[in-house]
Design an enzyme around this catalytic site. Structure first.
Site, mmCIF file in Angstrom:
data_model
loop_
_atom_site.group_PDB
_atom_site.id
_atom_site.type_symbol
_atom_site.label_atom_id
_atom_site.label_comp_id
_atom_site.label_asym_id
_atom_site.label_seq_id
_atom_site.Cartn_x
_atom_site.Cartn_y
_atom_site.Cartn_z
ATOM 1 N N TYR A 152 0.680 -1.139 -0.050
ATOM 2 C CA TYR A 152 -0.013 0.035 0.003
ATOM 3 C C TYR A 152 0.604 1.333 0.148
ATOM 4 O O TYR A 152 0.495 2.093 -0.679
ATOM 5 C CB TYR A 152 -0.852 -0.130 1.095
ATOM 6 C CG TYR A 152 -1.786 1.238 1.370
ATOM 7 C CD1 TYR A 152 -2.897 1.473 0.804
ATOM 8 C CD2 TYR A 152 -1.392 2.053 2.536
ATOM 9 C CE1 TYR A 152 -3.675 2.543 0.912
ATOM 10 C CE2 TYR A 152 -2.460 3.184 2.902
ATOM 11 C CZ TYR A 152 -3.565 3.493 1.897
ATOM 12 O OH TYR A 152 -4.027 4.471 2.183
ATOM 13 N N LYS A 195 -10.761 0.457 10.370
ATOM 14 C CA LYS A 195 -9.688 0.915 10.982
ATOM 15 C C LYS A 195 -9.831 0.931 12.253
ATOM 16 O O LYS A 195 -10.923 0.762 12.778
ATOM 17 C CB LYS A 195 -9.082 2.376 10.342
ATOM 18 C CG LYS A 195 -8.934 2.082 8.870
ATOM 19 C CD LYS A 195 -8.190 3.629 8.376
ATOM 20 C CE LYS A 195 -7.485 3.247 7.058
ATOM 21 N NZ LYS A 195 -6.327 3.998 7.249
ATOM 22 N N GLN A 223 1.230 0.494 20.941
ATOM 23 C CA GLN A 223 1.425 1.484 19.713
ATOM 24 C C GLN A 223 0.674 2.668 19.953
ATOM 25 O O GLN A 223 -0.180 2.925 20.379
ATOM 26 C CB GLN A 223 0.796 0.626 18.542
ATOM 27 C CG GLN A 223 0.715 -0.640 18.363
ATOM 28 C CD GLN A 223 -0.446 -1.294 18.989
ATOM 29 O OE1 GLN A 223 -0.454 -1.390 20.401
ATOM 30 N NE2 GLN A 223 -1.458 -2.035 18.384
ATOM 31 N N ARG A 225 -0.624 6.267 17.872
ATOM 32 C CA ARG A 225 -1.269 6.906 16.479
ATOM 33 C C ARG A 225 -2.037 8.248 16.824
ATOM 34 O O ARG A 225 -2.194 8.593 17.927
ATOM 35 C CB ARG A 225 -2.261 6.028 15.988
ATOM 36 C CG ARG A 225 -1.781 4.769 15.491
ATOM 37 C CD ARG A 225 -1.153 4.754 14.307
ATOM 38 N NE ARG A 225 -1.034 3.216 13.961
ATOM 39 C CZ ARG A 225 0.071 2.603 14.305
ATOM 40 N NH1 ARG A 225 0.782 3.067 15.076
ATOM 41 N NH2 ARG A 225 0.365 1.436 13.734
ATOM 42 N N ARG A 289 3.150 6.502 15.365
ATOM 43 C CA ARG A 289 3.235 7.443 14.202
ATOM 44 C C ARG A 289 2.448 8.695 14.625
ATOM 45 O O ARG A 289 1.445 8.326 15.340
ATOM 46 C CB ARG A 289 2.509 6.803 12.895
ATOM 47 C CG ARG A 289 2.154 7.545 11.938
ATOM 48 C CD ARG A 289 1.436 6.877 10.700
ATOM 49 N NE ARG A 289 2.405 5.746 10.129
ATOM 50 C CZ ARG A 289 1.883 5.082 9.359
ATOM 51 N NH1 ARG A 289 0.614 4.667 9.250
ATOM 52 N NH2 ARG A 289 2.627 4.033 8.802
HETATM 53 P P1 NAD Z 1 -12.775 3.875 1.255
HETATM 54 O O1 NAD Z 1 -12.311 2.458 0.871
HETATM 55 O O2 NAD Z 1 -14.149 3.803 1.999
HETATM 56 O O3 NAD Z 1 -12.991 4.526 0.069
HETATM 57 C C1 NAD Z 1 -12.424 4.248 -1.235
HETATM 58 C C2 NAD Z 1 -13.461 4.258 -2.433
HETATM 59 O O4 NAD Z 1 -12.626 3.981 -3.498
HETATM 60 C C3 NAD Z 1 -14.273 2.920 -2.303
HETATM 61 O O5 NAD Z 1 -15.415 3.430 -2.233
HETATM 62 C C4 NAD Z 1 -13.961 2.173 -3.432
HETATM 63 O O6 NAD Z 1 -15.215 1.375 -3.943
HETATM 64 C C5 NAD Z 1 -13.585 2.986 -4.494
HETATM 65 N N1 NAD Z 1 -12.591 2.272 -5.571
HETATM 66 C C6 NAD Z 1 -11.648 1.193 -5.456
HETATM 67 N N2 NAD Z 1 -11.431 0.945 -6.542
HETATM 68 C C7 NAD Z 1 -11.999 1.706 -7.299
HETATM 69 C C8 NAD Z 1 -11.918 1.818 -8.902
HETATM 70 N N3 NAD Z 1 -11.163 0.835 -9.515
HETATM 71 N N4 NAD Z 1 -12.821 2.304 -9.491
HETATM 72 C C9 NAD Z 1 -13.580 3.309 -8.901
HETATM 73 N N5 NAD Z 1 -13.564 3.529 -7.408
HETATM 74 C C10 NAD Z 1 -12.728 2.566 -6.818
HETATM 75 O O7 NAD Z 1 -11.599 4.664 1.854
HETATM 76 P P2 NAD Z 1 -11.418 5.938 2.451
HETATM 77 O O8 NAD Z 1 -11.110 5.592 3.834
HETATM 78 O O9 NAD Z 1 -12.465 6.831 1.988
HETATM 79 O O10 NAD Z 1 -9.925 6.680 1.659
HETATM 80 C C11 NAD Z 1 -9.990 7.661 0.718
HETATM 81 C C12 NAD Z 1 -8.746 7.657 0.286
HETATM 82 O O11 NAD Z 1 -7.819 8.168 1.256
HETATM 83 C C13 NAD Z 1 -7.790 6.315 -0.326
HETATM 84 O O12 NAD Z 1 -7.213 6.690 -1.531
HETATM 85 C C14 NAD Z 1 -6.938 6.154 0.885
HETATM 86 O O13 NAD Z 1 -5.772 5.363 0.610
HETATM 87 C C15 NAD Z 1 -6.766 7.366 1.519
HETATM 88 N N6 NAD Z 1 -6.280 7.325 2.869
HETATM 89 C C16 NAD Z 1 -7.495 7.173 3.675
HETATM 90 C C17 NAD Z 1 -6.971 7.113 5.164
HETATM 91 C C18 NAD Z 1 -7.831 6.783 6.337
HETATM 92 O O14 NAD Z 1 -7.600 6.885 7.384
HETATM 93 N N7 NAD Z 1 -9.161 6.398 5.689
HETATM 94 C C19 NAD Z 1 -5.575 7.387 5.498
HETATM 95 C C20 NAD Z 1 -4.671 7.540 4.640
HETATM 96 C C21 NAD Z 1 -5.100 7.721 3.143
#
Ligand code: NAD
Length: 326
Positions: A152, A195, A223, A225, A289
């Site tokens: 990731y 999470k 841990q 956070r 972190r």
């Molecule tokens: P989430 O999983 O709730 O939302 C991600 C969405 O992306 C999902 O609804 C999923 O269906 C969609 N998705 C995945 N593959 C896809 C595709 N091929 N086409 C279209 N849609 C697609 O996650 P989130 O918590 O809302 O996170 C959003 C962003 O923030 C992500 O990029 C994640 O890596 C980043 N992020 C989140 C956190 C956190 O704590 N939630 C922390 C760091 C980074």
């Protein structure tokens, strides 16, 4: 172009942060918003009236062209992701999100998008700097030399750099925020992708409802956070998008807690005390972190400030309402 007449597309809008972001943007007066996700609309965590909802697989290049057609601004939050339990066991799936990021950036270039926001993660930071629970908060430069979270984190770091080079070589304005643990209502709280804050709330509620006053905690509980409430996240995204911050920047809370303290807060909200069992074999991520917010304060004169006890109460209450419906 900074006004509410900009045409916006939120990718990953069926997800937790994307759903809140669409609502936030609508509430701020943006009229033309397109929301895109791979999931059927009935599975989105929330939908906002007056928004165009599209179901598309953004790992496909053609779908990215369709999603970005006529758009001025892209918010790229689509990713295959989850909490530690998911990302430690699904490294290849996490890395495949690179298809979404690559195709969206290419489509953004070809469609003349003005601004591109990319949701990166604190998982890009060098693991060597996160071994001690008594952490020194992570500064932006701590991402290099690179030793990110396997799978990731590598994908996020690579995609960050693609944003940088698309700006340098093709002139698209790209903005990158490194989110640190975002939590709040209307997100995953069970099923394996949840999470820590949502998982702990759920476990405390389960214990309360069942009368079995025990909780399993992943790792030693020591841990550390920081956790950012969703309302700080949406404000931060928009501020970073509109800013002239050309480097990836932390978007996270700097209120550091141990996982045990997180459980204390959830227990206090629930009004119960639980017997703790520590599962040392469960995925637990890095030992410590935190987000160093020096840069975001300098640039924006702002940083996330919603207290964990306040945000966790709202999250707990929402998860409880959902569990009582079952
Ligand atoms: P989430 O999983 O709730 O939302 C991600 C969405 O992306 C999902 O609804 C999923 O269906 C969609 N998705 C995945 N593959 C896809 C595709 N091929 N086409 C279209 N849609 C697609 O996650 P989130 O918590 O809302 O996170 C959003 C962003 O923030 C992500 O990029 C994640 O890596 C980043 N992020 C989140 C956190 C956190 O704590 N939630 C922390 C760091 C980074």
């Amino acid at each position: 172009m900074t006004g509410t007449d900009r045409k916006l597309v939120v990718c990953g809008a069926g997800g937790f942060i994307g759903g809140h972001l669409v609502k936030y943007l609508k509430d701020r007066g943006f009229a033309a918003i397109r929301a895109v996700d791979i999931k059927p609309v009935q599975d989105w965590y929330q939908t906002t009236p007056g928004v165009e909802n599209l179901v598309l697989d953004l790992s496909e290049k053609e779908a990215c062209y369709q999603a970005l057609d006529g758009m001025d601004v892209v918010y790229q939050l689509a990713a295959d992701m989850g909490g530690m339990g998911f990302i430690e066991n699904n490294k290849a799936l996490c890395m495949l999100s690179v298809l979404v990021n690559t195709h969206l950036l290419v489509a953004a270039r070809d469609k003349g998008v003005k601004r591109f926001f990319y949701a990166s993660s604190a998982c890009v930071y060098n693991g060597e700097k996160q071994k001690d629970p008594n952490v020194t908060a992570l500064k932006e430069e701590d991402a290099y030399p690179a030793l990110p979270e396997d799978g990731y984190g590598w994908e996020k770091l690579f995609s960050e750099r693609m944003c940088r080079h698309f700006e340098e070589d093709f002139g698209i304005t790209t903005r990158v925020a490194r989110f640190h643990n975002v939590y709040g209502p209307l997100g995953t709280f069970d099923g394996g992708r949840e999470k820590a804050p949502a998982a702990i709330c759920r476990k405390v509620i389960e214990a309360k409802l069942s009368g079995k006053h025990e909780i399993e905690i992943w790792g030693t509980g020591n841990q550390t956070r920081s956790f950012m409430y969703i309302d700080d996240c949406t404000v931060g995204i928009q501020s970073i998008l509109d800013s002239d911050i050309q480097e990836p920047i932390n978007l996270g809370s700097s209120e550091l807690v141990t996982i045990n303290q997180l459980v204390d807060i959830a227990e206090e909200i629930a009004g119960i005390k639980l017997q703790r069992r520590y599962n040392l074999n469960a995925p637990k991520g890095v030992n410590g972190r935190n987000s160093d917010n020096t840069k975001i304060r300098q640039y924006l004169d702002w940083e996330p400030s919603i207290r964990l006890k306040d945000g966790l109460r709202r999250t707990y209450e929402w998860i409880e309402s959902q569990m009582l419906l079952r």
